[in-house]
Design a protein around this motif. Structure first.
Motif, PDB file in Angstrom:
ATOM      1  N   LEU A 291       0.830  -1.204   0.000  1.00 43.76           N
ATOM      2  CA  LEU A 291       0.000   0.000   0.000  1.00 43.76           C
ATOM      3  C   LEU A 291       0.868   1.257   0.000  1.00 43.76           C
ATOM      4  CD1 LEU A 291      -2.835   1.293   0.215  1.00 43.76           C
ATOM      5  CD2 LEU A 291      -2.595   1.137   2.713  1.00 43.76           C
ATOM      6  N   VAL A 292       1.951   1.231   0.751  1.00 44.35           N
ATOM      7  CA  VAL A 292       2.886   2.367   0.784  1.00 44.35           C
ATOM      8  C   VAL A 292       3.423   2.633  -0.618  1.00 44.35           C
ATOM      9  CG1 VAL A 292       5.087   3.197   1.689  1.00 44.35           C
ATOM     10  CG2 VAL A 292       3.518   1.964   3.194  1.00 44.35           C
ATOM     11  N   THR A 293       3.838   1.579  -1.297  1.00 44.93           N
ATOM     12  CA  THR A 293       4.406   1.716  -2.639  1.00 44.93           C
ATOM     13  C   THR A 293       3.362   2.170  -3.647  1.00 44.93           C
ATOM     14  OG1 THR A 293       6.014  -0.036  -2.150  1.00 44.93           O
ATOM     15  CG2 THR A 293       5.621   0.489  -4.466  1.00 44.93           C
ATOM     16  N   ALA A 294       2.163   1.612  -3.555  1.00 41.93           N
ATOM     17  CA  ALA A 294       1.116   1.912  -4.544  1.00 41.93           C
ATOM     18  C   ALA A 294       0.639   3.352  -4.455  1.00 41.93           C
ATOM     19  CB  ALA A 294      -0.061   0.964  -4.362  1.00 41.93           C
ATOM     20  N   THR A 295       0.760   3.975  -3.295  1.00 41.09           N
ATOM     21  CA  THR A 295       0.233   5.326  -3.102  1.00 41.09           C
ATOM     22  C   THR A 295       1.350   6.369  -3.045  1.00 41.09           C
ATOM     23  OG1 THR A 295       0.171   4.922  -0.695  1.00 41.09           O
ATOM     24  CG2 THR A 295      -1.866   4.547  -1.952  1.00 41.09           C
ATOM     25  N   SER A 296       2.500   6.051  -3.616  1.00 38.04           N
ATOM     26  CA  SER A 296       3.616   6.999  -3.660  1.00 38.04           C
ATOM     27  C   SER A 296       4.299   6.902  -5.015  1.00 38.04           C
ATOM     28  CB  SER A 296       4.617   6.714  -2.533  1.00 38.04           C
ATOM     29  OG  SER A 296       5.139   5.405  -2.629  1.00 38.04           O
ATOM     30  N   LEU A 297       5.160   7.873  -5.297  1.00 31.39           N
ATOM     31  CA  LEU A 297       6.000   7.859  -6.497  1.00 31.39           C
ATOM     32  C   LEU A 297       7.449   7.890  -6.028  1.00 31.39           C
ATOM     33  CD1 LEU A 297       4.270  10.469  -8.853  1.00 31.39           C
ATOM     34  CD2 LEU A 297       4.466   8.002  -9.272  1.00 31.39           C
ATOM     35  N   ALA A 298       8.133   6.767  -6.148  1.00 30.63           N
ATOM     36  CA  ALA A 298       9.500   6.689  -5.649  1.00 30.63           C
ATOM     37  C   ALA A 298      10.301   5.737  -6.517  1.00 30.63           C
ATOM     38  CB  ALA A 298       9.509   6.221  -4.198  1.00 30.63           C
ATOM     39  N   GLY A 299      11.556   6.085  -6.752  1.00 30.81           N
ATOM     40  CA  GLY A 299      12.440   5.219  -7.516  1.00 30.81           C
ATOM     41  C   GLY A 299      13.172   5.970  -8.613  1.00 30.81           C
ATOM     42  N   ARG A 300      13.737   5.215  -9.508  1.00 30.72           N
ATOM     43  CA  ARG A 300      14.456   5.799 -10.637  1.00 30.72           C
ATOM     44  C   ARG A 300      13.463   6.460 -11.604  1.00 30.72           C
ATOM     45  NH1 ARG A 300      19.664   3.831 -10.821  1.00 30.72           N
ATOM     46  NH2 ARG A 300      20.086   2.067  -9.411  1.00 30.72           N
ATOM     47  N   PRO A 301      13.957   7.310 -12.502  1.00 31.38           N
ATOM     48  CA  PRO A 301      13.041   7.977 -13.429  1.00 31.38           C
ATOM     49  C   PRO A 301      12.095   7.030 -14.162  1.00 31.38           C
ATOM     50  CG  PRO A 301      15.175   9.025 -13.533  1.00 31.38           C
ATOM     51  CD  PRO A 301      15.338   7.831 -12.632  1.00 31.38           C
ATOM     52  N   ASP A 302      12.599   5.864 -14.591  1.00 30.37           N
ATOM     53  CA  ASP A 302      11.716   4.925 -15.288  1.00 30.37           C
ATOM     54  C   ASP A 302      10.614   4.396 -14.364  1.00 30.37           C
ATOM     55  OD1 ASP A 302      13.050   5.245 -17.640  1.00 30.37           O
ATOM     56  OD2 ASP A 302      14.201   3.373 -17.498  1.00 30.37           O
ATOM     57  N   ASP A 303      10.943   4.175 -13.092  1.00 30.41           N
ATOM     58  CA  ASP A 303       9.947   3.721 -12.129  1.00 30.41           C
ATOM     59  C   ASP A 303       8.874   4.788 -11.935  1.00 30.41           C
ATOM     60  OD1 ASP A 303      11.445   1.356 -11.623  1.00 30.41           O
ATOM     61  OD2 ASP A 303      12.697   2.444 -10.189  1.00 30.41           O
ATOM     62  N   VAL A 304       9.324   6.032 -11.782  1.00 27.18           N
ATOM     63  CA  VAL A 304       8.387   7.131 -11.571  1.00 27.18           C
ATOM     64  C   VAL A 304       7.522   7.332 -12.804  1.00 27.18           C
ATOM     65  CG1 VAL A 304       8.223   9.623 -11.198  1.00 27.18           C
ATOM     66  CG2 VAL A 304       9.813   8.245  -9.832  1.00 27.18           C
ATOM     67  N   ARG A 305       8.119   7.215 -13.991  1.00 27.16           N
ATOM     68  CA  ARG A 305       7.347   7.371 -15.226  1.00 27.16           C
ATOM     69  C   ARG A 305       6.257   6.301 -15.312  1.00 27.16           C
ATOM     70  NH1 ARG A 305      11.219   7.291 -18.464  1.00 27.16           N
ATOM     71  NH2 ARG A 305      11.486   9.519 -18.862  1.00 27.16           N
ATOM     72  N   ARG A 306       6.591   5.076 -14.929  1.00 24.02           N
ATOM     73  CA  ARG A 306       5.571   4.017 -14.939  1.00 24.02           C
ATOM     74  C   ARG A 306       4.463   4.323 -13.928  1.00 24.02           C
ATOM     75  NH1 ARG A 306      10.088   0.628 -16.029  1.00 24.02           N
ATOM     76  NH2 ARG A 306      10.540   0.403 -13.806  1.00 24.02           N
ATOM     77  N   GLY A 307       4.845   4.871 -12.772  1.00 28.17           N
ATOM     78  CA  GLY A 307       3.837   5.253 -11.790  1.00 28.17           C
ATOM     79  C   GLY A 307       2.929   6.350 -12.303  1.00 28.17           C
ATOM     80  N   LEU A 308       3.517   7.313 -12.992  1.00 28.24           N
ATOM     81  CA  LEU A 308       2.709   8.394 -13.575  1.00 28.24           C
ATOM     82  C   LEU A 308       1.770   7.861 -14.652  1.00 28.24           C
ATOM     83  CD1 LEU A 308       5.471  11.134 -13.869  1.00 28.24           C
ATOM     84  CD2 LEU A 308       3.471  11.232 -12.374  1.00 28.24           C
TER      85      LEU A 308
END
Length: 343
Positions: A291-308
């Motif tokens: 739940l912490v991971t799903a409701t945040s944007l954290a990591g390398r640029p590619d990770d954040v882009r996937r979250g966005l």
């Protein structure tokens, strides 16, 4: 997708936070949102921000609808829109009985019906109509020999200030999709968004006035580029524990209800039990890492882009980032990078 920044509850660091907001504006941030809850009021801080910023939008996130009369809410929004040159967005929410009854001493009742009436009253005030309203919860003017229908003395900068409704429950979300310019979500898990909110959004949109713009969907997310480290995400975990465990009574906690709908019913019960029994450290530890991971944007640029991309797929149009980097220079730089990553 727009980029906003969500401020924390105000305190001794407010002036420094505003200095940082000014830098965020230069880095391309579109919007700053000021919360209220039972901290300092949002209005005074928004006025200060209006004087310190030049182009970014300002929003309350949120002003409680019970604690001001509908007309005062409209006057305040028009005033903030005036001093900001047409940049204010009125974020409204019902809050909860713990705050409304426990801190303000006002009865918490009929949040959906009251919200609908307040929105209509605000829009009549901004249109400078001679105000008369006969609703189920508000009557203006009151009956009597001295009451007189009045209209706003000033001419608002805009005849319609955008209204953003904070909502988590199915009926509240449907109402936002029906009557508001925007919906302020909370703890949005993009994997579950369609299942949890899809029917409500479709229901509200089916009755939406075609004169309204497309619904803006905003969601706050903690954000950091690179390895967030356990300490940084621990702050988000602790906030989740506070909201799921302590921001409401047992059986009347809207954040807890929401997380149950996401599929964390057992975990939500355990977090609340631990928190309300005073075992806060254990409550924080019980918040699921997923739940912490799903409701945040954290990591390398590619990770954040996937979250966005996942947020965009879920219908989010405004990301309200809370940057977690340890220094101001890093936070400003990372917000600029986040701006470049937006879909």
């Amino acid at each position: 997708m727009r980029l906003g920044v969500q401020l924390g509850y105000s305190g001794e660091g407010f002036a420094s936070a505003v200095d940082e907001v000014v830098e965020f504006e230069k880095a391309g941030v579109d919007l700053v949102v000021v919360p209220e809850a039972y901290s300092f009021d949002a209005v005074s801080q928004l006025g200060y921000l209006a004087a310190r910023t030049r182009a970014m939008d300002l929003a309350s996130g949120v002003m409680q609808l019970y604690t001001r009369t509908p007309t005062l809410t409209a006057m305040t929004a028009a005033g903030l829109d005036h001093v900001s040159g047409g940049r204010f967005n009125l974020g409204l929410g019902a809050s909860g009985p713990q705050v409304i009854e426990g801190f303000h001493g006002v009865r918490y009742d009929a949040p959906i019906a009251r919200t609908r009436e307040i929105v209509e009253i605000c829009r009549r005030v901004w249109r400078r109509e001679t105000l008369t309203f006969d609703g189920g919860h508000y009557r203006i003017p009151l009956p009597g020999d001295y009451a007189k229908p009045l209209k706003l003395i000033n001419h608002p900068v805009r005849p319609r200030v955008p209204i953003l409704l904070a909502a988590m429950g199915p009926r509240n979300v449907a109402l936002a999709a029906e009557i508001a310019e925007g919906w302020q979500a909370l703890w949005l898990d993009p994997r579950s968004a369609a299942r949890v909110f899809g029917e409500s959004l479709a229901d509200g949109r089916s009755r939406r006035d075609p004169a309204l713009p497309p619904l803006d969907v905003s969601v706050p997310v903690p954000f950091v580029l690179g390895d967030p480290g356990p300490d940084l995400l621990a702050r988000h975990r602790a906030q989740l524990a506070l909201y799921l465990g302590g921001m409401g009574a047992r059986g009347r906690n809207f954040s807890n209800d929401l997380v149950r709908r996401y599929g964390y019913a057992e975990e939500a019960t355990r977090i609340q039990d631990l928190y309300l029994s005073g075992r806060r450290a254990e409550a924080i530890a019980a918040v699921p890492g997923d739940l912490v991971t799903a409701t945040s944007l954290a990591g390398r640029p590619d990770d954040v882009r996937r979250g966005l991309d996942a947020l965009a797929e879920a219908g989010v149009t405004t990301v309200l980032a809370s940057p977690l980097a340890p220094t101001r220079a890093e936070r400003v730089a990372q917000m600029a990078e986040l701006r470049a990553l937006l879909p």
